[in-house]
Design a protein around this motif. Sequence first.
Motif, short mmCIF file in Angstrom:
data_model
loop_
_atom_site.label_atom_id
_atom_site.label_comp_id
_atom_site.label_asym_id
_atom_site.label_seq_id
_atom_site.Cartn_x
_atom_site.Cartn_y
_atom_site.Cartn_z
N SER A 16 102.66 48.04 56.43
CA SER A 16 102.34 47.33 55.19
C SER A 16 103.58 46.90 54.41
O SER A 16 103.67 47.11 53.21
CB SER A 16 101.46 48.18 54.27
N ASN A 59 99.65 51.43 53.82
CA ASN A 59 98.38 51.37 53.10
C ASN A 59 97.34 52.24 53.79
O ASN A 59 97.60 52.86 54.82
CB ASN A 59 97.91 49.92 52.91
N GLU A 60 96.18 52.26 53.20
CA GLU A 60 95.12 53.15 53.67
C GLU A 60 94.79 52.92 55.14
O GLU A 60 94.66 53.85 55.92
CB GLU A 60 93.89 52.87 52.79
N GLN A 61 94.67 51.64 55.51
CA GLN A 61 94.26 51.33 56.87
C GLN A 61 95.34 51.66 57.90
O GLN A 61 95.06 51.94 59.05
CB GLN A 61 93.92 49.83 56.94
N PHE A 92 105.73 47.62 45.38
CA PHE A 92 104.28 47.68 45.54
C PHE A 92 103.68 49.02 45.12
O PHE A 92 102.52 49.28 45.34
CB PHE A 92 103.88 47.41 46.99
N CYS A 95 100.35 49.12 43.48
CA CYS A 95 99.23 48.36 44.04
C CYS A 95 98.10 49.31 44.43
O CYS A 95 98.33 50.45 44.81
CB CYS A 95 99.66 47.59 45.28
N TYR A 96 96.87 48.79 44.34
CA TYR A 96 95.74 49.70 44.53
C TYR A 96 95.57 50.22 45.94
O TYR A 96 94.87 51.18 46.16
CB TYR A 96 94.43 49.06 44.02
N ASN A 97 96.19 49.56 46.90
CA ASN A 97 95.92 50.01 48.27
C ASN A 97 97.14 50.65 48.93
O ASN A 97 97.20 50.75 50.14
CB ASN A 97 95.44 48.82 49.11
N ILE A 98 98.07 51.10 48.14
CA ILE A 98 99.34 51.57 48.70
C ILE A 98 99.45 53.09 48.54
O ILE A 98 99.13 53.64 47.49
CB ILE A 98 100.49 50.84 47.96
N LEU B 88 86.35 43.11 47.71
CA LEU B 88 87.14 43.32 46.49
C LEU B 88 86.31 43.26 45.23
O LEU B 88 86.62 43.88 44.23
CB LEU B 88 88.28 42.30 46.41
N LYS B 106 90.18 48.07 54.83
CA LYS B 106 89.92 49.48 54.55
C LYS B 106 90.73 49.83 53.31
O LYS B 106 91.94 49.76 53.31
CB LYS B 106 90.37 50.32 55.75
N LEU B 107 90.04 50.17 52.27
CA LEU B 107 90.73 50.29 50.98
C LEU B 107 90.79 51.73 50.50
O LEU B 107 89.90 52.53 50.76
CB LEU B 107 90.00 49.46 49.93
N LYS B 108 91.87 52.00 49.78
CA LYS B 108 92.02 53.30 49.16
C LYS B 108 91.04 53.41 48.00
O LYS B 108 90.43 54.42 47.76
CB LYS B 108 93.46 53.45 48.66
N GLN B 109 90.94 52.29 47.30
CA GLN B 109 90.02 52.24 46.17
C GLN B 109 89.01 51.14 46.47
O GLN B 109 89.39 49.99 46.61
CB GLN B 109 90.83 51.90 44.91
N PRO B 112 88.24 47.08 44.19
CA PRO B 112 89.22 47.26 43.13
C PRO B 112 89.00 46.39 41.89
O PRO B 112 89.42 46.76 40.81
CB PRO B 112 90.55 46.90 43.80
N TYR B 113 88.34 45.26 42.06
CA TYR B 113 88.10 44.43 40.88
C TYR B 113 86.83 44.87 40.14
O TYR B 113 86.50 44.35 39.10
CB TYR B 113 87.98 42.95 41.27
N HIS B 200 97.24 44.89 53.78
CA HIS B 200 96.65 44.58 52.47
C HIS B 200 97.14 45.57 51.43
O HIS B 200 96.83 46.74 51.49
CB HIS B 200 95.13 44.60 52.56
N ARG B 201 97.96 45.04 50.51
CA ARG B 201 98.54 45.92 49.49
C ARG B 201 97.81 45.77 48.18
O ARG B 201 97.72 46.68 47.39
CB ARG B 201 100.01 45.54 49.27
N GLY B 202 97.27 44.57 47.96
CA GLY B 202 96.59 44.33 46.69
C GLY B 202 97.53 43.84 45.62
O GLY B 202 97.38 44.17 44.46
#
Lengths: 159, 517
Positions: A16, A59-61, A92, A95-98, B88, B106-109, B112-113, B200-202
Amino acid sequence: MAFLKRSPWMIHYDGSSCNGCDIEVLACLTPVYDVERFGIVNTGNPKHADIFLLTGAVNEQNREVVRNIYDQMPEPKVVVAVGICATSGGIFRECYNILGGADKVLPVDVYVPGCAARPESIIDGVVKALAVLEEKRRALPPRARRGRRAEASAQGGNA
Amino acid sequence: MNRDTVRTVTAIEPLEALAVAQHRRLGGWRLVQMHGTRVDGATEVNYAYALDGALEILRARVPDGTAIPSITGIYFAAFHYENELQDLFGLKVTDLAVDYKGHFYKLKQTTPYRPDLGVEGIGSVEAPRVPMAEDAEPAATPRDAHGRPVPARIAEGITGNRTIVPFGPQHPVLPEPIHLDLVLEDEKVVEAIPSIGFIHRGLEKLVEKRDFVDYVYVAERICGICSFMHGMGYCLAVENTMGIEVPKRADYLRTVLAEMARIHNHTMWLGLVADAFGFESLFMHSWRVREIILDVFEEITGGRVIFSICRIGGLRRDVDERQIDLLMKALDRIEKELEPLVSAFTQEYSVVHRMTGVGVLSKAEAYELGALGPMLRASGWALDTRLLGYAAYDDLRFAPVVETAGDCMARTKVRIRETAQSIGLIRQAVAKLPPGEIAAPVKGTPNGEFMARVEQPRGEAIYYVRGNGTRFLERFRVRTPTFANVPALVKTLQGCQLADVPMLVLTIDPCISCTER
Ligand code: SF4
């Protein structure tokens, strides 16, 4: 075993990142910096690799993928986190997915700062990693120390 | 200022989207992008269509809890955008042609929006994805003991001689992670199912936490290969929102730097594609040529890949005589050194054999699937966003590079010719380089919205900003060319040989970190 120290093979994976550090890792291998002349080879196969160059904040994935690559590498092995993203999450981080850096998923041995990390510092990081690799090799039980092939068959090619 | 784009924003009802799409399709409009924005308790879904210089945004306000109809039946290329909306924004899209059911990323959160949806998001409603499985024979939707679809890559018992081969995310030819599940019949690829999201970092959402002036640095890091153009695209969008007039000199220098980035990208790509078909020395030589332009970048900006030279209002550094001189010498050298490489790419027997007739994308398909950039031009379309005349392109003479064969060879030739074109454009721009300031002052804060279009090495990229009068933008959206090229990739992969897959993946010049942001 000296061959391991002099011509380590490395694997590179983009956890990522923004690509900046990745092309710099590749730039180390291509003309101008050209570490291949020392026998350092970029391999696509984790089972052949001694050094894991990981870029990006993960990231998560990517968590499982990174873990999976690491697990497939034979002992001894070292992880080099390339770029400030891999070091701490960098730009980053929020960032929400990091997850926030390579050490959130792997034991990191060497951190290479920079955004993007310059080829010189990446090479420097790899040289530092070699010292760590040597230390780790010494710490292994004698049987595993003989050579990579013996070790791979002793441990089923997996760490 | 960007003179492009007759731009209209029209409000529509969510259900009208289908009829509108049908209508635009018949009129020959291109779906350029879709995105969502949260506006007090509802999601605004924006559909952007373009026809030549005209850009039109249709905006549907979707109250929470309502679903929207998918337009993939009309524009197949919309499946990406709609899946992203599901992931999202937690917005349900019905009748999606390829439905990842909330597992596109695949998201951590989750969502997110829509943090209010909690960890459940939309994802928990349905089982893991097996996209596109329906059309691959009945047995291709294997289910486990609980009746849940099994991910394609571990599914067994696929009928007859069909197998599924996973490709990526870590693969020797891939500099970046993307995953494809390839459904094979013997050696032939019947179907390719992409899964993305490894990068995908967002970062679009980061705009809510960073000052709009500082965000340029984040925008640059959307991708380290076209970093300059990302910074420029973001700046163009903000400048247009705020009505900042960029000095002429800055416009010219931006053009020069953008074309240098194109040379960098194309020479790098030539190397990567050579690597994909196993011609290693060609790879090394292409990358050697690339270093020449990097040296100039370093001289001018101080960085090799991330430059941080663009800022809102213009540039941070000027270029002096000596640097121009270095640039000109570098261009001469590149021209000279590229020559033997070009003849290797276009005449060497094995290379020609390997690329001619492989992965053909017809003219109609290219348009239909929303392909962009060299991919589109190699299939016979003379579309180039630079013709809109942003930065200094209005004052320079050039015509889009077009090839008609639509195969890997044509795409390679387009990029080779574009490298020469970029060299020419830089020379023109330098010859006309006006003296003066390099940056205009930035006063006030952005209030309003703008959608800027920039031709990146890989095709048209779109930068949308929306400000609310504070120092933090409400929404930033970037749609990058690879994102739009993936449907075309999936198409060219169908029916190809397994051994051609790496090369086909590379001929779209995938930039995954752009795509996933
Ligand atoms: S450290 Fe900088 S250049 Fe490297 S991957 Fe991160 S953002 Fe990109």
